[in-house]
Design a protein around this motif. Structure first.
Motif, PDB file in Angstrom:
ATOM      1  N   VAL A 236      -5.704  58.478  20.821  1.00  0.00           N
ATOM      2  CA  VAL A 236      -5.781  58.846  22.238  1.00  0.00           C
ATOM      3  C   VAL A 236      -4.414  58.700  22.894  1.00  0.00           C
ATOM      4  O   VAL A 236      -3.923  59.613  23.581  1.00  0.00           O
ATOM      5  CB  VAL A 236      -6.823  57.980  22.971  1.00  0.00           C
ATOM      6  CG1 VAL A 236      -6.758  58.225  24.484  1.00  0.00           C
ATOM      7  CG2 VAL A 236      -8.222  58.263  22.448  1.00  0.00           C
ATOM      8  N   SER A 237      -3.770  57.554  22.674  1.00  0.00           N
ATOM      9  CA  SER A 237      -2.463  57.298  23.285  1.00  0.00           C
ATOM     10  C   SER A 237      -1.430  58.319  22.840  1.00  0.00           C
ATOM     11  O   SER A 237      -0.615  58.798  23.644  1.00  0.00           O
ATOM     12  CB  SER A 237      -1.985  55.883  22.929  1.00  0.00           C
ATOM     13  OG  SER A 237      -2.854  54.914  23.462  1.00  0.00           O
ATOM     14  N   GLN A 238      -1.470  58.668  21.565  1.00  0.00           N
ATOM     15  CA  GLN A 238      -0.465  59.596  21.044  1.00  0.00           C
ATOM     16  C   GLN A 238      -0.703  61.033  21.513  1.00  0.00           C
ATOM     17  O   GLN A 238       0.251  61.792  21.703  1.00  0.00           O
ATOM     18  CB  GLN A 238      -0.455  59.538  19.514  1.00  0.00           C
ATOM     19  CG  GLN A 238       0.182  58.262  18.967  1.00  0.00           C
ATOM     20  CD  GLN A 238       1.602  58.062  19.473  1.00  0.00           C
ATOM     21  OE1 GLN A 238       2.441  58.961  19.375  1.00  0.00           O
ATOM     22  NE2 GLN A 238       1.870  56.886  20.037  1.00  0.00           N
ATOM     23  N   VAL A 239      -1.948  61.409  21.694  1.00  0.00           N
ATOM     24  CA  VAL A 239      -2.231  62.730  22.259  1.00  0.00           C
ATOM     25  C   VAL A 239      -1.607  62.848  23.645  1.00  0.00           C
ATOM     26  O   VAL A 239      -0.933  63.839  23.967  1.00  0.00           O
ATOM     27  CB  VAL A 239      -3.756  62.977  22.320  1.00  0.00           C
ATOM     28  CG1 VAL A 239      -4.069  64.212  23.171  1.00  0.00           C
ATOM     29  CG2 VAL A 239      -4.316  63.157  20.912  1.00  0.00           C
ATOM     30  N   ILE A 240      -1.811  61.826  24.463  1.00  0.00           N
ATOM     31  CA  ILE A 240      -1.239  61.842  25.814  1.00  0.00           C
ATOM     32  C   ILE A 240       0.282  61.761  25.756  1.00  0.00           C
ATOM     33  O   ILE A 240       0.985  62.466  26.501  1.00  0.00           O
ATOM     34  CB  ILE A 240      -1.803  60.669  26.649  1.00  0.00           C
ATOM     35  CG1 ILE A 240      -3.332  60.719  26.705  1.00  0.00           C
ATOM     36  CG2 ILE A 240      -1.208  60.677  28.046  1.00  0.00           C
ATOM     37  CD1 ILE A 240      -3.917  61.959  27.295  1.00  0.00           C
ATOM     38  N   ALA A 241       0.808  60.920  24.864  1.00  0.00           N
ATOM     39  CA  ALA A 241       2.262  60.761  24.749  1.00  0.00           C
ATOM     40  C   ALA A 241       2.942  62.056  24.324  1.00  0.00           C
ATOM     41  O   ALA A 241       4.113  62.283  24.650  1.00  0.00           O
ATOM     42  CB  ALA A 241       2.592  59.646  23.757  1.00  0.00           C
ATOM     43  N   ASN A 242       2.222  62.906  23.613  1.00  0.00           N
ATOM     44  CA  ASN A 242       2.771  64.193  23.188  1.00  0.00           C
ATOM     45  C   ASN A 242       2.622  65.265  24.263  1.00  0.00           C
ATOM     46  O   ASN A 242       2.754  66.452  23.977  1.00  0.00           O
ATOM     47  CB  ASN A 242       2.101  64.651  21.891  1.00  0.00           C
ATOM     48  CG  ASN A 242       2.749  64.046  20.661  1.00  0.00           C
ATOM     49  OD1 ASN A 242       3.691  64.605  20.097  1.00  0.00           O
ATOM     50  ND2 ASN A 242       2.273  62.873  20.249  1.00  0.00           N
ATOM     51  N   LYS A 243       2.346  64.821  25.487  1.00  0.00           N
ATOM     52  CA  LYS A 243       2.259  65.707  26.654  1.00  0.00           C
ATOM     53  C   LYS A 243       1.164  66.760  26.514  1.00  0.00           C
ATOM     54  O   LYS A 243       1.291  67.884  26.993  1.00  0.00           O
ATOM     55  CB  LYS A 243       3.619  66.365  26.934  1.00  0.00           C
ATOM     56  CG  LYS A 243       4.735  65.367  27.219  1.00  0.00           C
ATOM     57  CD  LYS A 243       6.071  66.065  27.472  1.00  0.00           C
ATOM     58  CE  LYS A 243       7.144  65.049  27.850  1.00  0.00           C
ATOM     59  NZ  LYS A 243       7.407  64.074  26.774  1.00  0.00           N
ATOM     60  N   LEU A 244       0.088  66.346  25.845  1.00  0.00           N
ATOM     61  CA  LEU A 244      -1.088  67.194  25.723  1.00  0.00           C
ATOM     62  C   LEU A 244      -2.168  66.680  26.676  1.00  0.00           C
ATOM     63  O   LEU A 244      -2.361  65.474  26.794  1.00  0.00           O
ATOM     64  CB  LEU A 244      -1.620  67.170  24.285  1.00  0.00           C
ATOM     65  CG  LEU A 244      -0.689  67.768  23.227  1.00  0.00           C
ATOM     66  CD1 LEU A 244      -1.136  67.343  21.834  1.00  0.00           C
ATOM     67  CD2 LEU A 244      -0.670  69.286  23.340  1.00  0.00           C
ATOM     68  N   THR A 245      -2.834  67.600  27.361  1.00  0.00           N
ATOM     69  CA  THR A 245      -3.903  67.214  28.273  1.00  0.00           C
ATOM     70  C   THR A 245      -5.162  67.975  27.904  1.00  0.00           C
ATOM     71  O   THR A 245      -5.427  69.066  28.415  1.00  0.00           O
ATOM     72  CB  THR A 245      -3.521  67.502  29.738  1.00  0.00           C
ATOM     73  OG1 THR A 245      -2.258  66.913  30.029  1.00  0.00           O
ATOM     74  CG2 THR A 245      -4.570  66.938  30.686  1.00  0.00           C
ATOM     75  N   PRO A 246      -5.956  67.422  26.996  1.00  0.00           N
ATOM     76  CA  PRO A 246      -7.199  68.105  26.617  1.00  0.00           C
ATOM     77  C   PRO A 246      -8.171  68.184  27.780  1.00  0.00           C
ATOM     78  O   PRO A 246      -8.144  67.358  28.703  1.00  0.00           O
ATOM     79  CB  PRO A 246      -7.762  67.215  25.502  1.00  0.00           C
ATOM     80  CG  PRO A 246      -6.637  66.339  25.065  1.00  0.00           C
ATOM     81  CD  PRO A 246      -5.755  66.171  26.261  1.00  0.00           C
ATOM     82  N   ALA A 247      -9.058  69.168  27.727  1.00  0.00           N
ATOM     83  CA  ALA A 247     -10.111  69.252  28.739  1.00  0.00           C
ATOM     84  C   ALA A 247     -11.082  68.089  28.591  1.00  0.00           C
ATOM     85  O   ALA A 247     -11.598  67.559  29.579  1.00  0.00           O
ATOM     86  CB  ALA A 247     -10.853  70.578  28.610  1.00  0.00           C
ATOM     87  N   THR A 248     -11.312  67.678  27.336  1.00  0.00           N
ATOM     88  CA  THR A 248     -12.230  66.587  27.041  1.00  0.00           C
ATOM     89  C   THR A 248     -11.626  65.691  25.982  1.00  0.00           C
ATOM     90  O   THR A 248     -11.084  66.189  24.979  1.00  0.00           O
ATOM     91  CB  THR A 248     -13.589  67.137  26.530  1.00  0.00           C
ATOM     92  OG1 THR A 248     -14.196  67.908  27.555  1.00  0.00           O
ATOM     93  CG2 THR A 248     -14.519  66.021  26.122  1.00  0.00           C
ATOM     94  N   LEU A 249     -11.712  64.375  26.177  1.00  0.00           N
ATOM     95  CA  LEU A 249     -11.235  63.414  25.179  1.00  0.00           C
ATOM     96  C   LEU A 249     -12.180  62.219  25.245  1.00  0.00           C
ATOM     97  O   LEU A 249     -11.987  61.274  26.008  1.00  0.00           O
ATOM     98  CB  LEU A 249      -9.792  63.010  25.470  1.00  0.00           C
ATOM     99  CG  LEU A 249      -9.087  62.040  24.515  1.00  0.00           C
ATOM    100  CD1 LEU A 249      -9.351  62.386  23.063  1.00  0.00           C
ATOM    101  CD2 LEU A 249      -7.595  62.009  24.795  1.00  0.00           C
TER     102      LEU A 249
END
Length: 466
Positions: A236-249
């Protein structure tokens, strides 16, 4: 108490729309929160703002409490008539009043089902993003009063981000019209935002204008399983850190996975310690790029399986499985308590581990799932209200969970509201000064304290035994 006021209300809405039989009153003595049951004196179903205005005037004259109620899905005892009085229903105020495609707005009455709004606007290629798990039965008025969130909160925000204006009847019978269709409006205090999340304590919402956005062109859905909560949280942290904003997480722990799979049979990996349900939407090329990148991040951080849904039918199955978590867990015990302690998303793993330790310490059964992308966790206790000793341990466990969330920089509620159930803990978050200010605002709107009395800060202050 003289009951002449009931006759006055019958004269306003018609005798057939005022319920006073004991069987009917019992049906509205509670919401989805255990252990808060009190019958009202009457249940009233108005059909217009004018009728609500007249009802409020009668109640003000006789100092009768008023509790506005949508579909009763509240999880914090926010719509229980614990002070008696009148429960107001809105199933007769369930119309879409205007669909303005030029200004990308829809104006609705409070009794419209949230899912019906979503379907109506999507048929026109538009999108109303807030999606509480109860969206198929919860009403927009209830969503506004609670500032409801949902699975799409990470990317799209929550209900407050889409309410442009409201009409509300306040305790003296006046009608307040706040906001409107304007994108920009800083004329005076932002009364619209004040009503959103006020849990019916300031007034009764009779109409709302909602912002719409273009419907995303496509969706991609990924299910990733992990052998540890820490690896799921790190993903979760790395998805956000990679400047990705999923619709659902979304995050689901082992106990919830097993319950949901038993309930839905959609093929969840029941041997996993945690799964993440991740969805991206937008143009097809961006969806494809983002979901592949997210899948790679999950694998890099220890995912033991990853699966991209090949069809929309499969993606819908997975979404509905996640939405069914409460129902699935509720089948496992006589009483189920769903909470929503929220922390900064960097503290997700710490909070989940703390919940596990607290459950063990107090000898209670708690499963956890929630919106990992925005730090909103739902520790859910399976218990039995009739076991008084266990119930005391459950209450102590949740007090400890709320305290831990605050210690981690979080809050006692991310989307369910305070209601009456969590009012003892509100001062932990906002302080005594915050409670005093809220009380002053409440008194300015409602000096006789007839609007959903006993909710939010009524029992706040001091320490709660843990």
């Amino acid at each position: 108490m003289s009951m002449t006021w009931i006759q006055e209300i019958q004269n306003i809405v018609g005798e057939e729309h005022v319920q006073t039989k004991q069987s009917s009153l019992l049906s509205y003595a509670y919401d989805a929160t255990p252990n808060f049951n009190t019958k009202p004196e009457a249940v009233v179903a108005p059909t217009s703002e004018k009728e609500i205005k007249e009802i409020v005037t009668v109640c003000a004259n006789h100092q009768i409490p008023i509790v506005p109620r949508g579909s009763g899905t509240n999880l914090a005892a926010g719509t229980t008539p614990t002070q008696g009085g009148v429960v107001l229903l809105f199933h007769r105020m369930n119309r879409i009043l205007e669909f303005d495609e030029n200004n990308l707005t829809i104006t609705v009455q409070p009794g419209v089902i949230t899912g019906d709004i979503c379907e109506a606007v999507e048929a026109k290629g538009l999108f109303y993003p807030p999606d509480p798990s109860s969206m198929k039965i919860s009403t927009i008025g209830g969503n506004i009063n609670e500032n409801s969130g949902g699975l799409r909160g990470l990317k799209y925000g929550v209900t407050k981000d889409y309410v442009l204006g409201v009409n509300a009847v306040i305790a003296n019978g006046d009608v307040i019209r706040a906001g409107g269709k304007n994108v920009k409006d800083v004329a005076g205090y932002d009364l619209t935002s004040l009503f959103v999340g006020s849990e019916g304590t300031l007034g009764i919402i009779t109409e709302a204008t909602l912002k719409l956005v273009p419907l995303p062109e496509s969706k991609q859905t990924l299910l990733a399983s992990f052998d540890s909560i820490e690896r799921a949280a790190e993903t979760v942290s790395q998805v956000i850190a990679n400047k990705l904003t999923p619709a659902t997480l979304e995050f689901i722990d082992r106990a919830t996975i097993q319950a949901v799979e038993d309930y839905t049979h959609v093929g969840l990996p029941t041997d996993a310690e945690a799964v993440l349900l991740i969805e991206q939407d937008g143009p097809p090329s961006i969806c494809e790029h983002d979901i592949q990148l997210i899948q790679g991040i999950a694998i890099e951080h220890g995912a033991i399986t990853t699966q991209i849904a090949e069809t929309e039918a499969r993606a819908a199955e997975l979404r509905e499985a996640r939405r069914s978590a409460l129902s699935a867990l509720a089948k496992r015990s006589p009483t189920t308590i769903l909470e929503d302690a929220t922390v900064p998303r960097s503290e997700i793993a710490t909070m989940v581990k703390a919940i596990e330790a607290i459950a063990l310490e107090h000898d209670v059964n708690i499963a956890t799932f929630g919106h990992a992308g925005d730090g909103n966790l739902h520790p859910t206790c399976m218990t039995d209200l009739r076991d008084k000793d266990e119930w005391e341990r459950v209450e102590a466990a949740f007090a400890a969970i709320f305290r831990k969330a605050i210690d981690l920089g979080g809050t006692i509620t991310g989307e369910h509201g305070v209601g009456e159930m969590k009012s003892p803990y509100l001062a932990w978050k906002v302080g005594d000064e915050g409670i005093q200010l809220m009380n002053q605002i409440k008194l300015a709107f409602d000096p006789k304290q007839i609007m959903n009395p006993g909710k939010i800060f009524h029992r706040s202050g001091g320490e709660v035994d843990e």
